[in-house]
Design a protein around this motif. Sequence first.
Motif, mmCIF file in Angstrom:
data_model
loop_
_atom_site.group_PDB
_atom_site.id
_atom_site.type_symbol
_atom_site.label_atom_id
_atom_site.label_comp_id
_atom_site.label_asym_id
_atom_site.label_seq_id
_atom_site.Cartn_x
_atom_site.Cartn_y
_atom_site.Cartn_z
ATOM 1 N N ALA A 17 6.974 12.372 24.484
ATOM 2 C CA ALA A 17 5.485 12.552 24.077
ATOM 3 C C ALA A 17 4.825 13.853 23.582
ATOM 4 C CB ALA A 17 4.564 11.930 24.967
ATOM 5 N N SER A 22 13.449 13.323 18.284
ATOM 6 C CA SER A 22 14.737 14.158 17.762
ATOM 7 C C SER A 22 14.602 15.581 18.377
ATOM 8 C CB SER A 22 14.712 14.283 16.508
ATOM 9 O OG SER A 22 13.756 14.795 15.765
ATOM 10 N N SER A 23 13.491 16.010 18.682
ATOM 11 C CA SER A 23 13.406 17.507 19.190
ATOM 12 C C SER A 23 13.746 17.460 20.828
ATOM 13 C CB SER A 23 12.222 18.085 19.004
ATOM 14 O OG SER A 23 11.725 18.420 17.283
ATOM 15 N N TYR A 103 2.158 6.846 18.702
ATOM 16 C CA TYR A 103 1.706 7.215 17.682
ATOM 17 C C TYR A 103 2.931 8.508 16.962
ATOM 18 C CZ TYR A 103 -2.781 5.196 17.261
ATOM 19 O OH TYR A 103 -3.920 4.361 17.395
ATOM 20 N N LYS A 104 3.255 9.058 17.908
ATOM 21 C CA LYS A 104 4.434 10.170 17.684
ATOM 22 C C LYS A 104 5.771 9.386 16.961
ATOM 23 C CE LYS A 104 4.389 14.674 18.976
ATOM 24 N NZ LYS A 104 4.435 15.467 20.188
ATOM 25 N N LYS A 106 5.667 6.284 15.734
ATOM 26 C CA LYS A 106 5.206 5.834 14.375
ATOM 27 C C LYS A 106 5.718 6.781 13.215
ATOM 28 C CE LYS A 106 1.681 2.802 16.074
ATOM 29 N NZ LYS A 106 0.185 2.826 16.323
ATOM 30 N N TRP A 107 5.344 7.928 13.408
ATOM 31 C CA TRP A 107 5.479 8.887 12.134
ATOM 32 C C TRP A 107 6.844 9.553 12.151
ATOM 33 C CZ3 TRP A 107 2.323 9.945 8.500
ATOM 34 C CH2 TRP A 107 1.029 9.453 8.482
ATOM 35 N N GLU A 108 7.633 9.365 13.437
ATOM 36 C CA GLU A 108 8.952 9.963 13.465
ATOM 37 C C GLU A 108 9.701 9.024 12.762
ATOM 38 O OE1 GLU A 108 9.771 12.169 16.828
ATOM 39 O OE2 GLU A 108 11.592 12.474 16.289
ATOM 40 N N GLU A 110 8.526 6.015 11.205
ATOM 41 C CA GLU A 110 8.057 5.375 10.165
ATOM 42 C C GLU A 110 7.836 3.804 9.987
ATOM 43 O OE1 GLU A 110 7.921 6.697 6.476
ATOM 44 O OE2 GLU A 110 7.808 8.807 6.776
ATOM 45 N N LYS A 111 7.186 3.344 11.284
ATOM 46 C CA LYS A 111 7.383 1.934 11.297
ATOM 47 C C LYS A 111 6.197 1.671 11.891
ATOM 48 C CE LYS A 111 9.104 -1.867 10.366
ATOM 49 N NZ LYS A 111 10.399 -2.968 10.587
ATOM 50 N N TYR A 112 4.962 1.033 11.364
ATOM 51 C CA TYR A 112 3.863 0.686 12.239
ATOM 52 C C TYR A 112 4.023 -0.885 12.728
ATOM 53 C CZ TYR A 112 -1.212 0.564 13.386
ATOM 54 O OH TYR A 112 -2.345 0.660 13.981
#
Lengths: 175, 175
Positions: A17, A22-23, A103-104, A106-108, A110-112
């Motif tokens: 979170a 990946s980081s 949310y994180k 989702k953006w990493e 890319e699937k909503y």
Amino acid sequence: MTDKQLKILQAALELFAQNGFSSTSTGKIAKKAGVSEGLIFRHFKNKEGLLEAVLMLGEEKIKTLFADIVFETEPKQVVKKVLELGLKIISNEEDANFWKLQYKIKWEIEKYNEHKMEPVEHALSQAFSNLGYESPKLEAKLLLITFDGIATRFFLQENFDLNKTVDFLNLKYKV
Amino acid sequence: MTDKQLKILQAALELFAQNGFSSTSTGKIAKKAGVSEGLIFRHFKNKEGLLEAVLMLGEEKIKTLFADIVFETEPKQVVKKVLELGLKIISNEEDANFWKLQYKIKWEIEKYNEHKMEPVEHALSQAFSNLGYESPKLEAKLLLITFDGIATRFFLQENFDLNKTVDFLNLKYKV
DNA sequence: AAATAAAGTGAGTAATTACTTGCAAAAATA
DNA sequence: TATTTTTGCAAGTAATTACTCACTTTATTT
């Protein structure tokens, strides 16, 4: 579920979170959990498996928050409770991390995952219908879209005033 | 700005917007740009420097889109143009990538740059004031929050119907 | 108590990472 | 034209990565 297994999940949640998937290295998770790195792979197969486990744990928690909305019968209260979901989330740090992770990721990745919110959307739609709105379905969709915007600000904008925004929306929706 | 320098920036934009900053290696950027990896560091010092360069390039493009809104005098047109910003973005793939990158980076680096939208917010606030809204400032803020929600859906939700959402908002705001 | 299974460790591995360096080609400047 | 500067490359490097494996310890079953 062993004690160390839980520790891994908690550490992973916090780090994912905070810094993203990946980081965050499995080494750091193991260190934070006070566990050997190998144990992560014993229990969760691989890093993705760990993420899925964390995500599933989060969904359970989120469903609890949804239940309160879905089973509400008073239409105005449904809208009010959706608007105040955000306030509820802050109160518990772990809950907040689960949402943030959602949310994180989702953006990493890319699937909503839209169907996750479906029960809430349905309850909202019904509520707006009862309140005499012209396009209750669209109203429900729009409110959830706005909710995503609020979440974005809440987690990312330093000086975001959540209370003010929620108050204003309560006023607009007259609830 | 040499030809290869531009190629690097374009490749970086695409890959950063698609896969995120930390998941994109400098090696892959170089390969996509058709350039030796070392050249990236010659021109941009390090990976972060490359990101900043891409981001700066994006800001210039975005400012162009904002100008059209800020210099609009007709209040209804201001609101309409903000709502239709999204539609404008899709029409150009590079512009879409810049926007996507903005949001991606926000979630990856966890910093919301609010002052970037300030001129638009101010124009909106004035427009709502002229249109007789009770709380123009809050209305402006709320619309931009909603815009963030729309962007989230637009980039992440596969079957998101942008036109339908914008039409509904146009109707609600009577513009 | 003996045998089996599960939980846990820590050292190792191959691949990938961002970044460096020495040198050559090209461009700009003198 | 001669010189300096910029642009470019290829082969490195040290650190980090996800993951494996051989092994020990603890828990469960027979």
